[in-house]
Design an enzyme around this catalytic site. Structure first.
Site, PDB file in Angstrom:
ATOM      1  N   HIS A 192      35.222  40.288  31.750  1.00  0.00           N
ATOM      2  CA  HIS A 192      34.278  39.924  31.975  1.00  0.00           C
ATOM      3  C   HIS A 192      35.172  38.133  31.942  1.00  0.00           C
ATOM      4  CE1 HIS A 192      30.826  41.944  31.558  1.00  0.00           C
ATOM      5  NE2 HIS A 192      30.958  42.700  30.728  1.00  0.00           N
TER       6      HIS A 192
ATOM      7  N   HIS B  29      37.692  45.815  29.625  1.00  0.00           N
ATOM      8  CA  HIS B  29      36.493  45.068  29.474  1.00  0.00           C
ATOM      9  C   HIS B  29      36.502  43.801  29.679  1.00  0.00           C
ATOM     10  CE1 HIS B  29      32.279  46.976  30.546  1.00  0.00           C
ATOM     11  NE2 HIS B  29      32.607  45.486  29.166  1.00  0.00           N
ATOM     12  N   GLU B  30      36.862  43.186  28.380  1.00  0.00           N
ATOM     13  CA  GLU B  30      36.454  42.059  27.505  1.00  0.00           C
ATOM     14  C   GLU B  30      37.104  40.784  28.530  1.00  0.00           C
ATOM     15  OE1 GLU B  30      33.150  41.788  26.632  1.00  0.00           O
ATOM     16  OE2 GLU B  30      33.086  44.013  25.724  1.00  0.00           O
TER      17      GLU B  30
ATOM     18  N   GLU C 207      28.574  42.511  34.885  1.00  0.00           N
ATOM     19  CA  GLU C 207      29.298  43.880  33.940  1.00  0.00           C
ATOM     20  C   GLU C 207      30.220  44.383  35.486  1.00  0.00           C
ATOM     21  OE1 GLU C 207      28.904  44.608  31.763  1.00  0.00           O
ATOM     22  OE2 GLU C 207      29.723  46.428  30.380  1.00  0.00           O
TER      23      GLU C 207
HETATM   24 ZN    ZN Z   1      30.645  43.508  29.672  1.00  0.00          ZN
END
Ligand code: ZN
Length: 493
Positions: free
Chosen positions: A261, A257-258, A287
């Site tokens: 980003h 997830h990170e 996101e």
């Molecule tokens: Zn996030």
């Protein structure tokens, strides 16, 4: 135009210095350093505010009134400069400094309260944070609802009414899907709670980050209570994760997830780096990038097939009796739970809708902070069908409100919707996407995202970017279609 870019660079430099201090506060700063750190951050916020509101910017913007931009980038540069100047100049400097000092203390109080499972010690801070949010909205000005002023800071142009028209039917659909799944035979996931030593999880996390294209020469990975990504400079994009020996997926999906980003920030064109255009265009689009990697690609059957050999090599005792289908079903198990960041794809947006409903009620005055733990339980019962016993599993679980980030949560659910819509176009452009993922080969999807989304930074607003990439406005049907297809296969619903 060049003078405007120079002014933006000054601001970007100061903002990134502030980000270094914030990153340090979350990772390595000793506990007793908090007071001086709050002073440092408050002082810097004042300096940034001064730079953002110098009269020369207003004069430059005035001169640019009659200028015809040469291209999309110049047009966006001026548009964002006007927006940021307007937002900064509505706040008095003393207000910004005082608020920043308070929020740094508030964050510290939240961390202690969460640890001690004690709402009352945090309550005065939270009351003040919502007061600040109301005052922010008054300074910023708004039409229809104070929430619109706050939401616009994170998702420019989005309105509370538009969110309601997306979230009400989406929430109803998701709650229904959760119930349908609950009636079916449940999938096996016991192996995900077997012992996975943290040092090996760390090595695996780094390998997975490299697999998706994260560049360790321009970033690093550390551990924090709440995983996050931060840009400390154009070539310094850091990510964090958290480890639990008995929760294999906690670290795994946090790093993906990170990492998603991080890839967005790493992929912005270098020419944009010194300007306001050098970062993601909205939090919803940001996101979409993290959730796309984490779920749409990361939890796909093809990527599971690709990763299982790596998991088996790292943890032979854990994955020895697990085949591809079992892994796929296990990591996609749907079960209502208390913690948003650990929620599955079906229940996740319900957690966001819960916070959105509470924030609206708090700003409208129908709900007071002191009644928040009870209101949380009621919303949780209604949307997720479960009630948290502890405040650390409810109202204290997330860091956002302690930082004064109110109006921020909806961007998480928007990310799911944008992500599903982007994936549909990506699959059309990369017909063999599954074949590549099965080889843990991520260069093609990353190139696609760079070309279509990352490289543009903030040149295109979220809605326009969505139309450019997918040919239409944001449409939540794509997310619903994606869930229907996936979960009818896993659960037979
Ligand atoms: Zn996030």
């Amino acid at each position: 135009m060049n003078e405007l870019i120079r002014k933006q660079k000054d601001i970007r430099l100061l903002q990134s210095i502030s980000a270094v201090l914030e990153w340090d506060q979350e990772t390595y700063m000793p506990g007793k350093a908090i007071d001086w750190r709050s002073e440092q951050l408050a002082w810097l916020a004042g300096q940034i505010h001064q730079k953002e509101t110098v009269p020369e910017i207003a004069a430059l913007l005035k001169k640019l009134d009659d200028y015809s931009p040469a291209d999309d980038r110049e047009e966006a540069l001026v548009r964002l400069a006007r927006r940021e100047y307007r937002i900064a100049s509505v706040f008095p400097e003393e207000y910004v400094v005082e608020k920043t000092r308070h929020l740094s203390q508030s964050q510290n109080a939240w961390a202690k309260a969460r640890q001690a499972d004690d709402f009352n010690s945090f309550r005065p801070f939270l009351e003040k944070n919502f007061d600040y949010a109301r005052r922010d909205a008054e300074y910023l000005g708004y039409e229809d609802h104070p929430y619109n002023a706050l939401l616009d800071l994170y998702e420019p142009g989005m309105k509370a009414a538009e969110l309601k028209s997306l979230f009400d039917p989406l929430g109803e659909y998701l709650a229904g899907l959760v119930r349908r799944i609950g009636e079916k035979e449940q999938v096996r996931s016991d192996f995900l709670n077997r012992s996975c030593p943290v040092d090996k999880q760390e090595a695996l996390g780094k390998e997975i980050l490299q697999t998706i294209g994260y560049d360790f020469e321009r970033g690093r990975l550390d551990a924090t209570a709440h995983p996050f990504t931060t840009e400390l400079g154009p070539r310094d994009i850091r990510v964090t994760t958290r480890y639990d020996e008995f929760e294999f997926t906690s670290n795994l999906f946090s790093v993906i997830h990170e990492g998603g980003h991080g890839l967005y920030e790493m992929g912005v064109d270098e020419d944009l780096a010194e300007t306001f255009l050098g970062q993601g265009t909205s939090l919803g689009i940001h996101e979409s990038q993290s959730r796309l990697w984490e779920n749409l690609l990361g939890r796909s059957r093809a990527f599971c097939d690709g990763c299982l050999p790596l998991f088996r090599d790292t943890f032979p005792d854990v994955f020895g009796d697990v085949d591809e289908e079992t892994l796929y079903r296990g990591i996609n198990r749907v079960k209502p739970s208390f913690i948003r960041v650990e929620a599955d794809e079906v229940t996740y947006s319900l957690h966001v809708i819960l916070r959105f409903n509470l924030e609206l009620a708090l700003l409208e005055g129908g709900l007071e902070v002191k009644d928040l733990p009870e209101a949380w339980k009621e919303e949780s019962k209604k949307l997720l069908g479960i009630v948290p016993e502890k405040v650390s599993q409810g109202v204290l679980q997330d860091v956002h409100w302690s930082f004064g980030l109110i109006g921020y949560f909806p961007t998480y659910a928007l990310g799911n919707l944008y992500g599903a819509q982007f994936l549909r176009t990506m699959k059309r452009d990369i017909p063999d996407l599954d074949g590549l993922l099965r080889q843990r080969e991520c260069a093609a999807p990353l190139d696609w995202l760079r070309k279509n989304i990352h490289s543009h930074g903030s040149v295109y607003p979220a809605g326009e970017l969505c139309r450019r990439v997918t040919g239409e406005d944001l449409n939540y049907r794509y997310f619903i279609d994606y869930l229907e297809e996936k979960y009818s296969r896993i659960y037979g619903v």
